[in-house]
Design an enzyme around this catalytic site. Structure first.
Site, PDB file in Angstrom:
ATOM      1  N   ASN A  74       0.917  -1.248   0.222  1.00 29.08           N
ATOM      2  CA  ASN A  74       0.157  -0.007  -0.007  1.00 29.08           C
ATOM      3  C   ASN A  74       0.774   1.311  -0.013  1.00 29.08           C
ATOM      4  OD1 ASN A  74       0.150  -1.584   2.602  1.00 29.08           O
ATOM      5  ND2 ASN A  74      -0.474   0.433   3.337  1.00 29.08           N
TER       6      ASN A  74
ATOM      7  N   CYS B  98       2.417   9.619  12.920  1.00 24.71           N
ATOM      8  CA  CYS B  98       2.297  10.430  14.106  1.00 24.71           C
ATOM      9  C   CYS B  98       1.918   9.609  15.438  1.00 24.71           C
ATOM     10  CB  CYS B  98       1.823  11.631  14.087  1.00 24.71           C
ATOM     11  SG  CYS B  98       2.157  13.005  15.178  1.00 24.71           S
TER      12      CYS B  98
END
Ligand code: PLP
Length: 378
Positions: free
Chosen positions: A150, A324
């Site tokens: 992906n 993050c």
């Protein structure tokens, strides 16, 4: 400001024709497909048609398709369902660049006593077949390797892998969530036992997926309850979603040629121009064995998130290779596994195109990118 959407590996726009097919299933044809009455029966026919269309795209028999709630559910079912069917085998082989829908399931099983082998990849994101072969033994219940990555778009030689694995008497699953609809597949010509796909990656709706289970493959159901999906996946069917997925598969079969010509042309134009005009950047992944829509580029000495924010100001949507987590920016596990240097992995951007992108959008992005990169490096 117009939105330029280059984040199609995250999710795609629902095709108008898909929405049109889904619409009557909400307020008009809302019966339960398991009901005895004609009203529900009509809905059952819609599911049957969707199953035929999905099977046609994959080159398999409709009875080999189980509809699920998403790609993640298909992956979880394939892995857990196989292990439940082979309780005496305690080993799984996968790759270290899988999507979390596979990798986190395998790691969880590892913490419950299973032996989990995560095959490494080389600098271009390619697997070593000899390494795979070495690890297959009598204790191996399942090998699960993704069809296409992906993040980088790298396509693995799945037909060869399936031949090798099933030749050793082991079940083979592939997470083809990113491959279906982008590259041609023909399951009648491969040894793949189990294959996962997801509606929202091929211009179908979110919240629906499918698992292909080759006739004769032993697998225990993951969701228990009613008798839907021939007892293989309980739960009242998401009929609009299933019908939407069926239509999306029908359209994908028609558009697969475009995907490999028009979309590839646009991707190559964008990629080549960025690599030429922006100093200190590099392509991540095997250039020659990639999905036609994906380009993952690292920009040295810049944070990917900073580039994304600047692109966003111009209405351009892409994604970065970092996640993050708890305030620290962790570079992607895929790029790290490929040995991409830390500074480059931090500055990676994934552009993923679709048949809805235009040359004007690509030209506009090519015009903006060098300025963004220069400004951030200054
Ligand atoms: N597998 C791969 C390779 C993916 O890219 C994704 C989604 O990004 C998934 C599985 C999960 O699919 P879903 O979002 O339908 O659960």
């Amino acid at each position: 400001m117009k939105t330029i959407y280059f984040d199609n590996n995250a999710t795609t726009k629902v095709a108008e024709q898909v929405l049109k097919e889904m619409r009557p299933l909400f307020c008009e044809l809302y019966g339960n497909p398991s009901s005895m009455h004609t009203f529900g029966g009509q809905v059952g026919i819609k599911i049957r048609t969707a199953r035929e269309k999905t099977a046609a795209l994959l080159g398999c028999d409709p009875s080999e398709i189980i509809f699920t709630g998403c790609g993640t559910e298909s992956d979880n079912t394939a892995i857990n369902g196989t292990l439940a069917a082979y309780p005496n085998k305690r080993k799984i082989i996968t790759s270290c660049v899988e999507h979390p829908a596979v990798l986190s399931v395998c790691r969880e099983l590892g913490s419950h006593g299973y032996t989990v082998v995560e095959l490494k990849v080389d600098k271009q994101g390619r697997l070593d077949m000899a390494e795979l072969e070495k690890h297959i033994d009598d204790n191996t219940a399942l090998v699960t390797i993704m069809y296409a990555n992906n993040e980088t778009g790298v396509v693995f030689p799945i037909d060869k892998i399936a031949e090798l694995v099933t030749g050793r008497g082991v079940v083979f699953h592939t997470d083809a969530v990113q491959a279906v609809g982008k590259i041609p597949l023909n399951l009648s010509k491969t040894n793949i036992d189990l294959l996962s796909l997801s509606g929202h990656k091929l211009h179908g709706p979110k919240g629906v997926g499918a698992l292909y289970v080759r006739k004769g493959t032993r697998i225990s159901p993951f969701m228990l309850g009613g008798h839907q999906e021939a007892g293989r996946r309980a739960g009242t069917e998401n009929v609009p979603g299933i019908v939407g997925l069926g239509k999306a598969c029908e359209l994908a079969a028609k558009n697969i040629e475009d995907e490999n010509t028009k979309v590839k042309y646009l991707r190559d134009k964008l990629e080549n121009a960025i690599l030429k005009k922006c100093p200190d950047c590099r392509l991540n992944g095997d250039k020659d064995n990639r999905l036609p829509n994906t380009s993952n580029i690292s920009f040295e000495f810049i944070e990917g998130e900073a580039i994304l924010l600047m692109l966003d100001k111009f209405g351009i949507c892409a994604s970065s290779g970092s996640a993050c987590t708890s305030g620290s920016l962790e570079p992607s596990h895929v790029l790290r596994a490929m040995g991409v240097p830390f500074t480059a992995a931090h500055g990676s951007i994934r552009f993923s195109l679709s048949r809805y992108n235009t040359e004007e959008e690509v030209d506009y992005t090519i015009e903006k990118m060098p300025g963004i990169v220069n400004q951030l490096r200054w």
